[in-house]
Structures are given as C-alpha cells and as structure tokens.
Design an enzyme around this catalytic site. Structure first.
Site, PDB file in Angstrom:
ATOM      1  N   ARG A  67       8.077  81.531 102.777  1.00  0.00           N
ATOM      2  CA  ARG A  67       8.874  82.725 103.086  1.00  0.00           C
ATOM      3  C   ARG A  67      10.210  82.330 103.702  1.00  0.00           C
ATOM      4  O   ARG A  67      10.301  81.304 104.381  1.00  0.00           O
ATOM      5  CB  ARG A  67       8.122  83.626 104.079  1.00  0.00           C
ATOM      6  CG  ARG A  67       6.895  84.289 103.498  1.00  0.00           C
ATOM      7  CD  ARG A  67       6.214  85.140 104.555  1.00  0.00           C
ATOM      8  NE  ARG A  67       7.091  86.188 105.039  1.00  0.00           N
ATOM      9  CZ  ARG A  67       7.099  86.650 106.298  1.00  0.00           C
ATOM     10  NH1 ARG A  67       6.286  86.150 107.197  1.00  0.00           N
ATOM     11  NH2 ARG A  67       7.913  87.612 106.635  1.00  0.00           N
TER      12      ARG A  67
ATOM     13  N   ILE B  52      17.657  87.712  98.765  1.00  0.00           N
ATOM     14  CA  ILE B  52      17.735  88.206 100.133  1.00  0.00           C
ATOM     15  C   ILE B  52      16.571  87.665 100.947  1.00  0.00           C
ATOM     16  O   ILE B  52      15.420  88.004 100.680  1.00  0.00           O
ATOM     17  CB  ILE B  52      17.751  89.747 100.147  1.00  0.00           C
ATOM     18  CG1 ILE B  52      19.040  90.234  99.459  1.00  0.00           C
ATOM     19  CG2 ILE B  52      17.668  90.289 101.571  1.00  0.00           C
ATOM     20  CD1 ILE B  52      19.136  91.714  99.300  1.00  0.00           C
ATOM     21  N   ARG B  53      16.875  86.796 101.907  1.00  0.00           N
ATOM     22  CA  ARG B  53      15.814  86.140 102.670  1.00  0.00           C
ATOM     23  C   ARG B  53      14.705  85.708 101.713  1.00  0.00           C
ATOM     24  O   ARG B  53      13.520  85.968 101.929  1.00  0.00           O
ATOM     25  CB  ARG B  53      15.283  87.075 103.764  1.00  0.00           C
ATOM     26  CG  ARG B  53      16.300  87.325 104.899  1.00  0.00           C
ATOM     27  CD  ARG B  53      15.887  88.438 105.847  1.00  0.00           C
ATOM     28  NE  ARG B  53      14.515  88.335 106.319  1.00  0.00           N
ATOM     29  CZ  ARG B  53      14.134  87.695 107.410  1.00  0.00           C
ATOM     30  NH1 ARG B  53      15.018  87.083 108.171  1.00  0.00           N
ATOM     31  NH2 ARG B  53      12.876  87.658 107.757  1.00  0.00           N
TER      32      ARG B  53
ATOM     33  N   GLY C  41      10.762  93.845  99.824  1.00  0.00           N
ATOM     34  CA  GLY C  41      10.526  94.501 101.101  1.00  0.00           C
ATOM     35  C   GLY C  41      10.053  93.459 102.085  1.00  0.00           C
ATOM     36  O   GLY C  41      10.352  92.274 101.907  1.00  0.00           O
TER      37      GLY C  41
ATOM     38  N   CYS D 162      10.576  88.932  94.914  1.00  0.00           N
ATOM     39  CA  CYS D 162      10.775  88.512  96.306  1.00  0.00           C
ATOM     40  C   CYS D 162       9.497  88.692  97.134  1.00  0.00           C
ATOM     41  O   CYS D 162       8.577  87.899  97.001  1.00  0.00           O
ATOM     42  CB  CYS D 162      11.973  89.247  96.910  1.00  0.00           C
ATOM     43  SG  CYS D 162      12.529  88.529  98.471  1.00  0.00           S
TER      44      CYS D 162
ATOM     45  N   SER E 243       7.009  91.428 103.237  1.00  0.00           N
ATOM     46  CA  SER E 243       5.657  91.146 102.735  1.00  0.00           C
ATOM     47  C   SER E 243       4.603  91.355 103.822  1.00  0.00           C
ATOM     48  O   SER E 243       3.496  91.807 103.541  1.00  0.00           O
ATOM     49  CB  SER E 243       5.585  89.724 102.175  1.00  0.00           C
ATOM     50  OG  SER E 243       5.907  88.782 103.179  1.00  0.00           O
TER      51      SER E 243
ATOM     52  N   GLU F 299      16.255  94.268  90.375  1.00  0.00           N
ATOM     53  CA  GLU F 299      16.332  95.737  90.532  1.00  0.00           C
ATOM     54  C   GLU F 299      17.568  96.164  91.319  1.00  0.00           C
ATOM     55  O   GLU F 299      17.933  97.343  91.282  1.00  0.00           O
ATOM     56  CB  GLU F 299      15.041  96.272  91.184  1.00  0.00           C
ATOM     57  CG  GLU F 299      14.870  95.989  92.678  1.00  0.00           C
ATOM     58  CD  GLU F 299      14.310  94.599  92.993  1.00  0.00           C
ATOM     59  OE1 GLU F 299      14.263  93.744  92.086  1.00  0.00           O
ATOM     60  OE2 GLU F 299      13.926  94.371  94.160  1.00  0.00           O
TER      61      GLU F 299
ATOM     62  N   HIS G 208      16.060  89.672  93.195  1.00  0.00           N
ATOM     63  CA  HIS G 208      15.932  91.112  92.976  1.00  0.00           C
ATOM     64  C   HIS G 208      16.746  91.573  91.771  1.00  0.00           C
ATOM     65  O   HIS G 208      17.890  91.980  91.932  1.00  0.00           O
ATOM     66  CB  HIS G 208      16.451  91.874  94.211  1.00  0.00           C
ATOM     67  CG  HIS G 208      15.687  91.596  95.457  1.00  0.00           C
ATOM     68  ND1 HIS G 208      14.471  92.175  95.726  1.00  0.00           N
ATOM     69  CD2 HIS G 208      15.961  90.795  96.512  1.00  0.00           C
ATOM     70  CE1 HIS G 208      14.029  91.751  96.894  1.00  0.00           C
ATOM     71  NE2 HIS G 208      14.907  90.904  97.394  1.00  0.00           N
TER      72      HIS G 208
END
Lengths: 196, 302
Positions: A111, A139-140, A51, A82, A53, A177, A175
């Site tokens: 980050r 992702i980023r 998500g 992440c 942070s 998940e 990720h």
C-alpha cells in the site's frame, strides 16, 4: 463487445464508485451500486473502486465478502482499481493486521508504495490490452510485490508492473475512471464471464 | 519508494491528482485526532483519513487565545501511527504554516476558520502548492472563491466544536439550493449571478453545467451522531468530517464505527437505527444562540 445486455456491479461502500458508474454509462452498460450481499445477485461482473482499502474492508459485511468470493470462483469477472487492487490481493505488505483481503488474485501488493500524497502523479501508460497509451492517475497507489506465473502483465510504468490479469480478473494500480478515456473499462467488459 | 528513478513523464501535484484524492475519500469519515493513539482508534473504526490537531474545536472554543498550526512533532507522530491519509490545519492566509505542513508530508491541508485567521483579506494562493487543500464555505460564492484560489475539496463550515448540526445544515442547503437555481439560467443570467455572489464566471458556469460543485463537498462543523452524518449525506454532501463529536463522546470507538456505518448506509433507516444503539452519551453540545457573536467561527473567511 458482447451485445447481450449486462449489468455490472460497483462496490459502493466508500470511494469513487460514482466515477465507475459514470464510466459504465459511457460504455452503455448498466451499473449497479453494491453495498449488501443481496445486491450482488443482480449483476454479471463486479468493479472494486478506488478509495481507502482499510475503510472498505471494515465496511464489507462477511456475507458480502463470501458472496463476492463465491461468485468470482464461479467465473464472475472482477476489476479492481487502486484500493480495489489491494482488496483483490492475496497478501498486503504495509497493510493493517486486521485487513483481510478478498484473495481473488495470486498477487502481493504494498500500500501507498510511491510515498505520500505529494508523490501522487499522472502519467501515460501503454498496454496492448487497450491498443496504445492512455492517461493514468496514480493516487497513493499500491505496487505489486509478487505474483504467481499465471498472472499476466498488461502494462508497466517505469520498473513497476501496474496492470495485471489473471483469468477474467483485472487489477490496475491507477484510476482510469478519473480520466475520460474508457478503453480500460471496455477491455474489462470484453472479458468473458460465467454463463448464468 | 522510488530511489532517484523518477520517470520523466510523471506529473505530480496536478489538479487531477489533488482533486483525485478527495474523490477517493468520498463516502467516508474524516476524524479529528489529537494523539497517535486516537489516530489508531480512528483508523480501526474505519476512518478514511484523520485530521491531526493539538486541540479539538470544542477545546479551542473553551480555552480561547490564538489557535495556530499544531506542533510538527505531533503531526509527524500521527503520520507515523496510521496508514490512512493525514490532514492538518493551517490558519487562513498563513501560507508559511502551509509550507511547513507540506514539508512534513501531510496529505491534505485544511485552511481552517477553526484556527485564528492570519490574514483578514486574503486566503492562501493554493495553486502554488503540490499538496491539496480543503476549505470551508457557508454558501456557493464562498465555495467558488476558494476553488478559484486552488482548493481541491470543499466542506461546509458549520459551527465547529458545538456538537450542533444546525449550521452545517444551513450551509449545505445554501450551496445546494444556489446550485439548483442555476439550472436553466441563461448565459447572461450566469454572468450577473457570478457578480452578485462574488464568484468566477467560468466556475459558476461549470457548476451550472455539472449540477454540483466542481470538486468534492464534505459536511463539517457540529456533526455528533450517526443520524447527523446520514442527514448531511441525504442533503447531498459527499462525506463527513467529525471534529469534537467522537473524542468528546463517552465511547469514542463505538461512536466512530457507528458514524462510519451511517455515512455508507445513509439512506437505510433500519441500519441507522441499529448503528445508533447503545453508543453512550454524545458530546454535550452548544446552542448556537447561546454563543456570543464574536466567538462564532463560521464568520471567519472572506
């Protein structure tokens, strides 16, 4: 791994907690969304999801933050993916001055270290922890900038360490998940926790 | 940054990567901002992303004229001001504006009815871009047409710039009730339903199987209070866009924080009551019936 019925909390302030809860269901473990300190009492382990942070840090009540730190100090296993890895770090580079992490692992992270969204990617990441290679979605994603000697490297992608473990705390820059492969969750569930 | 050391097995711009960023935004609030300073206020308040614009929808509505993609200089200034993802809008069908936005490094493009459409028959083929797109919808057919064109995230259209949540509620309910009706439908019924609503059969079948849209679905268009945000979350959306509602209000920072809290604790009226206290005046708002038909934005898009 263990046959005892476990309840695993997933921090549900913001982000992809629904995917972690689904991953736990697939592992036949009960997942519990965590938003307030009292929610934490019912669980034996905790997942900090992906998500933003900064948003999660903003929404985390001081009492919840303290409870997570106390339970982790008492031996509760914690997995961060992440943004969750960022929250577990001791130091955040390129973060925001008001973004005080949970400091659950002796690591520094940067980050958005791979660049902007167009630089986000999928790759296959191999690790002895999962007995082979699994798809990973970055992702980023953050990158590790430093770690203490007792932080164990579990996987690399190119020249970057992307999976680490310290005691029963596990952090992944990607990720699992978002993929159907459940081996990283199963590995996390195999880590021994406190006896309650 | 990687210095020319790109790994051969890295797959960029894939569907999973595009839809995945939307998954990370869930449960969050995306805020319209028109300056770098506003972007910082939004980030401080806990926004998951900002939408970089020259004018918020309420001003676009008031000033009229052709509304286009924002000045790249402004978008770049906002990208440099914050660490959270930055979105920007292009006109419906204006794929060159989208190419420019992608080259600026925006993290998501909103092909938006808030701007004046550039093509009255086609939307952008979004599959050919590496950057992901979000698009508005009023019903399930429209949502699935946008996904078929490559949108990796959907939002309700609502009626932007009104501070009136009624259209967002209408669109959200239209989508969820259409999905509910698919439950238990036989394969031959799904074929005819796909034809009726103008959607791809495969996507409709996937939607029926999942019991929700195949991508993340946010609410947008008229959300002005913490209660509005919680209402949309309880109606089943995954997160919230707030356009004019924050920076057209009396105390943007307090209101932004309250809407962020309301989106997380959407099912806790006690926390919502607390978050809604002493926020100052909300934006004034417009009754939909008082807007001339030709000025309604939600009808744009095909």
């Amino acid at each position: 791994m263990s046959s005892t019925r476990r309840r695993v909390g997933v921090l549900a302030l913001q982000g992809d907690f629904r995917e972690h809860l689904a991953a736990l269901r697939a592992c036949e473990v009960e997942g519990v969304p965590i938003r307030l300190a009292a929610d934490l009492e019912a669980v034996d382990a905790l997942i900090l999801p992906g998500g933003e942070s900064t948003t999660m840090a903003h929404l985390m009540e001081p009492t919840l933050k303290q409870s997570i730190q106390q339970r982790a100090a008492a031996g509760m296993p914690v997995l961060g993916t992440c943004a969750g890895m960022i929250l577990m770090a001791r130091e955040i580079a390129d973060g925001r001055p008001d973004q005080e992490p949970l400091k659950l692992m002796d690591i520094g992270v940067r980050r958005n270290a791979y660049g902007r969204q167009i630089d986000s990617f999928e790759a296959d990441v191999a690790s002895p922890a999962i007995g082979g290679s699994a798809p990973a979605v970055f992702i980023r994603a953050p990158q590790l900038t430093q770690h203490s000697p007792d932080v164990e490297e579990l996987a690399r992608h190119g020249d970057q360490i992307v999976a680490i473990k310290q005691g029963n705390r596990l952090a992944l820059a990607f990720h699992p998940e978002l993929t159907p492969d459940r081996r990283w969750h199963q590995y996390f569930l195999s880590l021994n926790g406190e006896t309650r | 940054m990687t210095e020319g050391s790109e790994k051969v097995n890295d797959r960029k711009g894939t569907w999973k990567v595009k839809a995945g960023l939307a998954e990370m935004l869930k449960g969050g609030v995306i805020m319209d901002v028109v300056t770098a300073e506003q972007a910082r206020i939004a980030e401080d308040a806990g926004a998951v992303a900002v939408m970089a614009l020259e004018r918020v929808p309420a001003d676009i509505r008031r000033e009229g004229g052709v509304a286009r993609m924002s000045d790249p200089g402004l978008i770049t200034a906002i990208i440099e001001a914050v660490t959270i993802p930055v979105m920007a809008k292009c006109r419906i069908g204006h794929f060159v504006e989208a190419q420019i936005l992608q080259s600026l490094g925006v993290d998501y493009i909103d092909e938006s009815e808030v701007l004046t459409p550039a093509d009255e028959e086609h939307h952008i083929n979004k599959h050919v871009f590496k950057v992901p797109f979000v698009c508005g919808c009023r019903d399930l057919g429209e949502a699935l047409r946008r996904i078929a064109e490559g949108a990796a995230m959907i939002r309700t259209k609502g009626e932007a710039g009104t501070g009136n949540v009624v259209e967002a509620v209408r669109h959200m309910r239209a989508v969820t009730s259409a999905i509910r009706k698919l439950q238990g439908a036989g394969p031959e019924e799904l074929v005819m339903e796909a034809k009726r609503i103008g959607a791809s059969g495969d996507l409709l079948e996937e939607t029926a199987r999942l019991g929700r849209l195949p991508v993340v679905n946010f609410a947008a268009g008229g959300i002005a209070t913490p209660a509005d945000a919680a209402l949309m979350m309880q109606l089943g959306c995954d997160g919230i866009f707030v356009g004019s509602g924050i920076f057209k209000a009396e105390n943007p920072s307090a209101r932004a924080k309250a809407i962020v809290a309301a989106t997380t604790y959407f099912d806790r009226p006690d926390i919502l009551a607390d978050a809604s206290k002493s926020l100052g005046k909300a934006m004034r708002g417009l009754e939909i019936g008082a807007i001339p038909q030709e000025e309604l934005l939600a009808g744009r898009g095909w």
